[in-house]
Design a protein around this motif. Sequence first.
Motif, PDB file in Angstrom:
ATOM      1  N   VAL A 119     -11.033   4.417   3.169  1.00 26.55           N
ATOM      2  CA  VAL A 119     -10.083   3.453   2.614  1.00 26.55           C
ATOM      3  C   VAL A 119     -10.772   2.306   1.876  1.00 26.55           C
ATOM      4  O   VAL A 119     -10.131   1.586   1.105  1.00 26.55           O
ATOM      5  N   LEU A 141      -2.182   5.813   2.130  1.00 24.36           N
ATOM      6  CA  LEU A 141      -3.097   4.767   2.573  1.00 24.36           C
ATOM      7  C   LEU A 141      -2.622   4.172   3.898  1.00 24.36           C
ATOM      8  O   LEU A 141      -3.425   3.934   4.806  1.00 24.36           O
ATOM      9  N   PRO A 165       0.820  -1.216   0.000  1.00 21.74           N
ATOM     10  CA  PRO A 165       0.000   0.000   0.000  1.00 21.74           C
ATOM     11  C   PRO A 165       0.853   1.264   0.000  1.00 21.74           C
ATOM     12  O   PRO A 165       1.949   1.292   0.568  1.00 21.74           O
ATOM     13  N   GLU A 185     -10.286   1.811  -1.780  1.00 20.21           N
ATOM     14  CA  GLU A 185      -9.002   1.337  -2.302  1.00 20.21           C
ATOM     15  C   GLU A 185      -8.697  -0.124  -1.992  1.00 20.21           C
ATOM     16  O   GLU A 185      -7.989  -0.784  -2.737  1.00 20.21           O
TER      17      GLU A 185
END
Length: 295
Positions: A168, A65, A61, A171
Amino acid sequence: MNQSIIGIMWMVLTTILFVGVTATVRYLEGEVPAPQAAFLRYAIGTLLLTPSLITLIKVKPNKPLMNKFLLRGLVHSFGVTLWFYAMSVMPVAEVTAIGFLTYIFVSIGACIFLKEKLHKHRITAVIISFVGALIILRPGFKVIESGQFGMLMATVVFTASYLIAKIVSKERSSSEIVAMLSVFTTFFLIPSAIYSWEPISLEALLILAFTALIATIGHITMTQAIKAAPMVVTQPILFLQLVWASMVGLFLFDEQFDLYVIIGGTVIMICVCYVSYREHVLGKKITNDVLQKVI
Protein backbone atom coordinates in the motif's frame (compact mmCIF):
# COMPACT_ATOMS: atom_id res chain seq x y z
CA MET A 1 25.93 18.87 9.09
CA ASN A 2 26.56 15.68 7.09
CA GLN A 3 23.30 13.93 6.14
CA SER A 4 24.60 10.56 7.32
CA ILE A 5 25.32 12.01 10.76
CA ILE A 6 21.83 13.51 10.87
CA GLY A 7 20.32 10.15 9.89
CA ILE A 8 22.32 8.37 12.59
CA MET A 9 21.20 10.89 15.22
CA TRP A 10 17.55 10.42 14.25
CA MET A 11 17.96 6.63 14.42
CA VAL A 12 19.64 6.76 17.85
CA LEU A 13 16.65 8.75 19.10
CA THR A 14 14.36 6.16 17.48
CA THR A 15 16.01 3.28 19.35
CA ILE A 16 15.59 5.12 22.65
CA LEU A 17 11.91 5.78 21.96
CA PHE A 18 11.16 2.20 20.91
CA VAL A 19 12.87 0.76 23.97
CA GLY A 20 10.89 3.32 25.95
CA VAL A 21 7.71 1.77 24.52
CA THR A 22 8.89 -1.67 25.59
CA ALA A 23 9.87 -0.46 29.06
CA THR A 24 6.55 1.28 29.76
CA VAL A 25 4.61 -1.84 28.82
CA ARG A 26 6.97 -3.99 30.91
CA TYR A 27 6.38 -1.64 33.84
CA LEU A 28 2.71 -2.64 33.87
CA GLU A 29 3.77 -6.30 34.42
CA GLY A 30 0.46 -7.75 33.30
CA GLU A 31 -1.63 -5.34 35.38
CA VAL A 32 -3.74 -4.73 32.29
CA PRO A 33 -4.73 -7.76 30.13
CA ALA A 34 -2.81 -7.84 26.84
CA PRO A 35 -5.85 -7.29 24.53
CA GLN A 36 -7.09 -4.40 26.68
CA ALA A 37 -3.64 -2.79 26.85
CA ALA A 38 -3.15 -3.15 23.10
CA PHE A 39 -6.60 -1.65 22.44
CA LEU A 40 -5.99 1.38 24.66
CA ARG A 41 -2.54 1.97 23.15
CA TYR A 42 -3.93 2.00 19.60
CA ALA A 43 -7.10 3.92 20.46
CA ILE A 44 -5.00 6.72 21.96
CA GLY A 45 -2.58 6.50 19.03
CA THR A 46 -5.50 6.95 16.63
CA LEU A 47 -6.45 10.20 18.37
CA LEU A 48 -2.86 11.44 17.98
CA LEU A 49 -3.00 10.68 14.25
CA THR A 50 -6.30 12.48 13.62
CA PRO A 51 -4.78 15.03 11.16
CA SER A 52 -3.56 12.23 8.87
CA LEU A 53 -6.94 10.52 9.10
CA ILE A 54 -8.75 13.68 8.04
CA THR A 55 -6.48 13.94 4.98
CA LEU A 56 -7.13 10.31 4.04
CA ILE A 57 -10.91 10.61 4.45
CA LYS A 58 -10.94 13.58 2.08
CA VAL A 59 -9.19 11.49 -0.56
CA LYS A 60 -11.65 8.57 -0.16
CA PRO A 61 -9.48 5.48 -0.78
CA ASN A 62 -10.81 2.96 -3.31
CA LYS A 63 -12.30 -0.36 -2.19
CA PRO A 64 -9.27 -2.59 -3.00
CA LEU A 65 -7.03 -0.26 -0.98
CA MET A 66 -9.48 -0.22 1.93
CA ASN A 67 -9.56 -4.03 1.86
CA LYS A 68 -5.77 -4.06 2.24
CA PHE A 69 -6.03 -1.63 5.17
CA LEU A 70 -8.67 -3.89 6.75
CA LEU A 71 -6.57 -7.02 6.29
CA ARG A 72 -3.51 -5.34 7.76
CA GLY A 73 -5.49 -4.12 10.76
CA LEU A 74 -6.82 -7.63 11.39
CA VAL A 75 -3.37 -9.22 11.13
CA HIS A 76 -1.67 -6.52 13.19
CA SER A 77 -4.23 -6.80 15.99
CA PHE A 78 -3.11 -10.41 16.57
CA GLY A 79 0.54 -9.36 16.47
CA VAL A 80 0.26 -6.57 19.03
CA THR A 81 -1.76 -8.76 21.41
CA LEU A 82 0.99 -11.39 21.28
CA TRP A 83 3.65 -8.68 21.75
CA PHE A 84 1.89 -7.13 24.76
CA TYR A 85 1.56 -10.58 26.31
CA ALA A 86 5.23 -11.45 25.69
CA MET A 87 6.30 -8.11 27.10
CA SER A 88 4.37 -8.73 30.31
CA VAL A 89 6.14 -12.02 31.06
CA MET A 90 9.58 -11.77 29.41
CA PRO A 91 12.76 -9.77 30.05
CA VAL A 92 12.99 -6.56 28.00
CA ALA A 93 16.25 -7.56 26.29
CA GLU A 94 14.91 -10.96 25.20
CA VAL A 95 11.78 -9.46 23.64
CA THR A 96 13.97 -6.96 21.77
CA ALA A 97 16.41 -9.62 20.56
CA ILE A 98 13.71 -11.95 19.24
CA GLY A 99 12.00 -8.96 17.61
CA PHE A 100 15.02 -8.47 15.34
CA LEU A 101 13.91 -11.59 13.46
CA THR A 102 11.09 -9.58 11.88
CA TYR A 103 13.61 -7.71 9.71
CA ILE A 104 14.84 -11.00 8.26
CA PHE A 105 11.36 -12.46 7.80
CA VAL A 106 10.23 -9.37 5.89
CA SER A 107 13.14 -9.73 3.48
CA ILE A 108 12.29 -13.38 2.79
CA GLY A 109 8.55 -12.73 2.67
CA ALA A 110 9.11 -10.13 -0.03
CA CYS A 111 10.79 -12.81 -2.14
CA ILE A 112 7.95 -15.29 -1.66
CA PHE A 113 4.91 -13.04 -1.87
CA LEU A 114 6.12 -9.94 -3.73
CA LYS A 115 8.23 -11.86 -6.27
CA GLU A 116 11.47 -10.16 -5.32
CA LYS A 117 14.61 -12.11 -6.20
CA LEU A 118 15.87 -14.54 -3.58
CA HIS A 119 19.52 -13.57 -3.52
CA LYS A 120 22.11 -15.74 -1.79
CA HIS A 121 22.72 -13.13 0.87
CA ARG A 122 19.09 -13.35 1.98
CA ILE A 123 19.26 -17.14 2.28
CA THR A 124 22.51 -16.87 4.22
CA ALA A 125 21.01 -14.26 6.55
CA VAL A 126 17.99 -16.47 7.29
CA ILE A 127 20.13 -19.47 8.15
CA ILE A 128 22.45 -17.51 10.43
CA SER A 129 19.51 -15.65 12.02
CA PHE A 130 17.93 -19.00 12.81
CA VAL A 131 21.11 -19.92 14.63
CA GLY A 132 20.88 -16.63 16.54
CA ALA A 133 17.31 -17.45 17.55
CA LEU A 134 18.40 -20.89 18.77
CA ILE A 135 21.11 -19.26 20.89
CA ILE A 136 18.47 -17.06 22.54
CA LEU A 137 15.86 -19.79 23.04
CA ARG A 138 18.26 -22.71 23.69
CA PRO A 139 15.67 -25.47 23.07
CA GLY A 140 16.62 -28.66 24.85
CA PHE A 141 18.61 -26.70 27.43
CA LYS A 142 15.71 -24.75 28.83
CA VAL A 143 11.94 -24.83 28.46
CA ILE A 144 10.53 -22.56 25.73
CA GLU A 145 7.83 -20.75 27.65
CA SER A 146 4.59 -19.22 26.42
CA GLY A 147 6.01 -15.69 26.28
CA GLN A 148 8.88 -16.73 24.01
CA PHE A 149 6.56 -18.71 21.77
CA GLY A 150 4.17 -15.76 21.65
CA MET A 151 6.96 -13.37 20.68
CA LEU A 152 8.13 -15.70 17.90
CA MET A 153 4.57 -15.84 16.57
CA ALA A 154 4.35 -12.04 16.84
CA THR A 155 7.40 -11.64 14.56
CA VAL A 156 5.71 -13.83 11.94
CA VAL A 157 2.41 -11.94 12.20
CA PHE A 158 4.17 -8.55 12.04
CA THR A 159 5.97 -9.74 8.91
CA ALA A 160 2.63 -10.20 7.16
CA SER A 161 1.54 -6.76 8.35
CA TYR A 162 4.68 -5.08 7.03
CA LEU A 163 4.46 -6.81 3.66
CA ILE A 164 0.93 -5.44 3.23
CA ALA A 165 2.30 -2.02 4.23
CA LYS A 166 4.92 -2.34 1.50
CA ILE A 167 2.19 -2.94 -1.06
CA VAL A 168 0.00 0.00 0.00
CA SER A 169 3.02 2.31 0.35
CA LYS A 170 2.93 2.70 -3.43
CA GLU A 171 -0.44 4.47 -3.11
CA ARG A 172 -0.46 6.33 0.21
CA SER A 173 2.00 8.26 2.39
CA SER A 174 3.63 6.77 5.49
CA SER A 175 1.62 8.93 7.89
CA GLU A 176 -1.66 7.89 6.25
CA ILE A 177 -0.70 4.21 6.35
CA VAL A 178 0.16 4.43 10.04
CA ALA A 179 -3.10 6.28 10.71
CA MET A 180 -5.20 3.62 8.98
CA LEU A 181 -3.28 0.91 10.81
CA SER A 182 -4.22 2.55 14.12
CA VAL A 183 -7.89 2.82 13.16
CA PHE A 184 -8.39 -0.74 12.00
CA THR A 185 -6.15 -2.33 14.64
CA THR A 186 -8.18 -0.51 17.29
CA PHE A 187 -11.40 -1.73 15.65
CA PHE A 188 -10.34 -5.38 15.52
CA LEU A 189 -9.07 -5.30 19.11
CA ILE A 190 -12.47 -4.24 20.47
CA PRO A 191 -13.99 -7.77 20.89
CA SER A 192 -10.98 -9.24 22.73
CA ALA A 193 -10.59 -6.06 24.80
CA ILE A 194 -14.24 -6.23 25.92
CA TYR A 195 -13.90 -9.94 26.72
CA SER A 196 -10.81 -9.44 28.88
CA TRP A 197 -11.67 -5.98 30.24
CA GLU A 198 -10.75 -5.24 33.82
CA PRO A 199 -10.92 -2.03 35.87
CA ILE A 200 -7.85 0.07 35.11
CA SER A 201 -6.05 2.49 37.39
CA LEU A 202 -5.37 6.08 36.37
CA GLU A 203 -1.64 5.34 36.53
CA ALA A 204 -1.93 2.43 34.07
CA LEU A 205 -4.05 4.53 31.71
CA LEU A 206 -1.48 7.35 31.77
CA ILE A 207 1.33 4.85 31.12
CA LEU A 208 -0.48 3.50 28.06
CA ALA A 209 -1.14 7.05 26.86
CA PHE A 210 2.57 7.78 27.21
CA THR A 211 3.34 4.55 25.32
CA ALA A 212 1.12 5.66 22.45
CA LEU A 213 2.77 9.09 22.38
CA ILE A 214 6.38 7.90 22.26
CA ALA A 215 5.51 5.15 19.76
CA THR A 216 3.99 7.77 17.45
CA ILE A 217 7.03 10.01 17.84
CA GLY A 218 9.21 6.96 17.15
CA HIS A 219 7.48 6.46 13.78
CA ILE A 220 8.27 10.06 12.90
CA THR A 221 11.93 9.93 13.95
CA MET A 222 12.53 6.68 12.06
CA THR A 223 11.01 8.23 8.95
CA GLN A 224 13.32 11.20 9.34
CA ALA A 225 16.31 8.86 9.70
CA ILE A 226 15.40 6.99 6.53
CA LYS A 227 14.94 10.23 4.62
CA ALA A 228 18.25 11.69 5.83
CA ALA A 229 20.60 8.78 5.11
CA PRO A 230 20.77 5.41 3.32
CA MET A 231 19.45 2.43 5.26
CA VAL A 232 22.91 0.86 5.08
CA VAL A 233 24.05 3.73 7.33
CA THR A 234 21.12 3.85 9.75
CA GLN A 235 20.24 0.14 10.00
CA PRO A 236 23.19 -0.91 12.22
CA ILE A 237 22.11 1.71 14.77
CA LEU A 238 19.06 -0.45 15.52
CA PHE A 239 21.40 -2.71 17.48
CA LEU A 240 21.42 -0.03 20.17
CA GLN A 241 17.91 -1.20 21.06
CA LEU A 242 19.42 -4.35 22.53
CA VAL A 243 21.95 -2.28 24.48
CA TRP A 244 19.28 0.06 25.86
CA ALA A 245 16.93 -2.86 26.55
CA SER A 246 19.61 -4.72 28.51
CA MET A 247 20.33 -1.61 30.60
CA VAL A 248 16.64 -0.94 31.24
CA GLY A 249 16.04 -4.55 32.25
CA LEU A 250 19.04 -4.58 34.56
CA PHE A 251 18.63 -1.23 36.30
CA LEU A 252 14.86 -0.69 36.27
CA PHE A 253 13.44 -4.20 36.51
CA ASP A 254 16.31 -6.07 38.17
CA GLU A 255 16.35 -8.59 35.31
CA GLN A 256 19.32 -10.92 35.19
CA PHE A 257 21.85 -10.14 32.44
CA ASP A 258 21.60 -12.99 29.91
CA LEU A 259 24.74 -13.41 27.82
CA TYR A 260 22.97 -15.81 25.45
CA VAL A 261 20.35 -13.18 24.63
CA ILE A 262 23.07 -10.64 23.86
CA ILE A 263 25.03 -13.09 21.68
CA GLY A 264 21.94 -14.33 19.84
CA GLY A 265 20.59 -10.80 19.34
CA THR A 266 23.98 -9.69 18.03
CA VAL A 267 24.06 -12.54 15.51
CA ILE A 268 20.60 -11.64 14.24
CA MET A 269 21.41 -7.93 14.06
CA ILE A 270 24.60 -8.64 12.10
CA CYS A 271 22.45 -10.49 9.59
CA VAL A 272 20.08 -7.51 9.37
CA CYS A 273 23.03 -5.20 8.68
CA TYR A 274 24.45 -7.65 6.13
CA VAL A 275 21.18 -7.84 4.20
CA SER A 276 20.90 -4.03 4.24
CA TYR A 277 24.46 -3.66 2.96
CA ARG A 278 23.97 -6.20 0.15
CA GLU A 279 20.68 -4.62 -0.91
CA HIS A 280 22.44 -1.26 -0.99
CA VAL A 281 25.30 -2.65 -3.09
CA LEU A 282 22.84 -4.20 -5.55
CA GLY A 283 21.16 -0.83 -5.88
CA LYS A 284 17.77 -2.20 -4.93
CA LYS A 285 15.14 -0.71 -2.65
CA ILE A 286 15.63 -2.18 0.77
CA THR A 287 12.67 -4.30 1.74
CA ASN A 288 12.48 -3.44 5.40
CA ASP A 289 11.94 0.29 4.92
CA VAL A 290 8.35 -0.55 5.85
CA LEU A 291 9.50 -1.18 9.41
CA GLN A 292 8.97 2.50 10.12
CA LYS A 293 5.43 1.35 10.79
CA VAL A 294 6.25 -0.79 13.80
CA ILE A 295 4.50 -1.00 17.11
